[in-house]
Design an enzyme around this catalytic site. Structure first.
Site, PDB file in Angstrom:
ATOM      1  N   CYS A  56       0.811  -1.226   0.000  1.00 56.98           N
ATOM      2  CA  CYS A  56       0.000   0.000   0.000  1.00 56.98           C
ATOM      3  C   CYS A  56       0.835   1.263   0.000  1.00 56.98           C
ATOM      4  CB  CYS A  56      -0.977  -0.016   1.172  1.00 56.98           C
ATOM      5  SG  CYS A  56      -0.222   0.026   2.810  1.00 56.98           S
ATOM      6  N   HIS A 107      -2.660   0.691   6.692  1.00 62.79           N
ATOM      7  CA  HIS A 107      -3.008   0.767   5.268  1.00 62.79           C
ATOM      8  C   HIS A 107      -3.199   2.225   4.868  1.00 62.79           C
ATOM      9  CE1 HIS A 107      -4.364  -0.930   1.464  1.00 62.79           C
ATOM     10  NE2 HIS A 107      -5.316  -0.012   1.450  1.00 62.79           N
ATOM     11  N   HIS A 119      -5.790   2.407  -4.342  1.00 62.82           N
ATOM     12  CA  HIS A 119      -4.815   1.860  -3.396  1.00 62.82           C
ATOM     13  C   HIS A 119      -4.380   0.482  -3.862  1.00 62.82           C
ATOM     14  CE1 HIS A 119      -8.170  -0.368  -0.951  1.00 62.82           C
ATOM     15  NE2 HIS A 119      -8.579  -0.123  -2.168  1.00 62.82           N
TER      16      HIS A 119
END
Length: 303
Positions: A56, A107, A119
């Protein structure tokens, strides 16, 4: 050879501290979305920071690096940058953070408007999701940070400085060339893309390729006709447009590992004799497609 098409524009950006927000004067919100979206489909890879796979924060770091802005490496350390932003005040380019592990920030994604983010997530790789997804992301949302501000409007002079479309192919140019090669009916100028009006000079071609499912819009329903396209992306487009199939053994290039999202499409092109790569064993997945390359590819397919 990797074309860093945005870097010259952003060479004058100021480096930021944990509280300083960049003013990306030459970058626009569309630049953010376009730059991030060119990596769609690249798989998730723990610790990954390249186009063979992103985690991420590796993805967010890459996108912002393309825009001339340096981010810290991990999601937790990126959360220490920029200024906090209320969820109700999110703007395109803001970093959105989540707790997916139960132990703090784990994240990060990039907000692209209309409640959506782009993402790199496990199982799907680089993809779009709703920040307010009631089944997962909404309950794990922690907060957002603004590390840069981006202009709302595209500027003609910025586009011209960013890329020379007399050399490189835009998405609209690709639509036109494919429509011409397939002898598609371009009389209908109505599309489902919010940024392609019937008065657009290339609306007929764009509508025609949309009807065949060759092109899809981004999370905001835009076609982005003035955006460039990479060689990896054109591989997929050509395979879909002309219904190409593998003609033999898998053809590999040193910059296209098997887990790369474009691997199969590139191999199909090569097995059909459409491409030989860059001549050094690489395909140039992240290189921007040139108009002359597009024409050569189509000519070879038609032969």
């Amino acid at each position: 050879m990797n074309k860093k098409w945005l870097l010259p524009i952003f060479a004058s950006f100021m480096l930021f501290s944990t509280t300083h927000i960049n003013t990306a004067e030459a970058a626009t919100k569309d630049d953010v979305t376009d730059t991030a979206s060119k990596y769609l489909g690249i798989p998730y890879k723990y610790g990954g920071t390249t186009t063979s796979g992103f985690d991420c924060s590796g993805f967010t770091s890459k996108v912002f690096s393309d825009l001339g802005i340096q981010l810290n490496r991990t999601s937790g350390s990126q959360y220490q940058q920029g200024n906090a932003v209320a969820k109700s005040d999110l703007q395109v380019g803001d970093l959105v953070f989540f707790n997916t592990s139960g132990s703090g920030i784990s994240h990060v994604g990039i907000y692209i408007g209309n409640g959506n983010m782009i993402h790199s997530q496990t199982g799907q790789g680089v993809s779009y999701s709703s920040v307010n997804d009631p089944y997962y992301w909404a309950s794990r949302y922690v907060g957002a940070k603004r590390v840069a501000t981006f202009d709302a409007q595209q500027q003609a002079e910025v586009k011209k400085a960013a890329i020379d479309f007399s050399v490189y192919a835009s998405r609209a140019e690709v639509a036109v060339q494919i429509a011409k090669a397939l002898n598609l009916d371009t009389s209908n100028t109505t599309t489902n893309f919010v940024d392609v009006k019937p008065t657009n000079a290339n609306a007929g071609a764009i509508a025609a390729v949309e009807k065949l499912g060759i092109f899809e819009g981004d999370a905001n329903g835009k076609f982005n006709p003035s955006s460039p396209i990479t060689r990896a992306q054109i591989a997929k487009v050509l395979v879909l447009a002309f219904g190409l199939e593998n003609q033999g053994e898998t053809v590999a290039f040193n910059d296209v590992p098997q887990n790369n999202w474009a691997s199969n499409y590139v191999s199909i092109l090569a097995s059909n004799g459409v491409t030989n790569g860059d001549g050094d064993g690489s395909f140039g997945t992240d290189e921007l497609l040139k108009i002359k390359q597009l024409k050569v590819f189509i000519e070879r397919i038609q032969q």
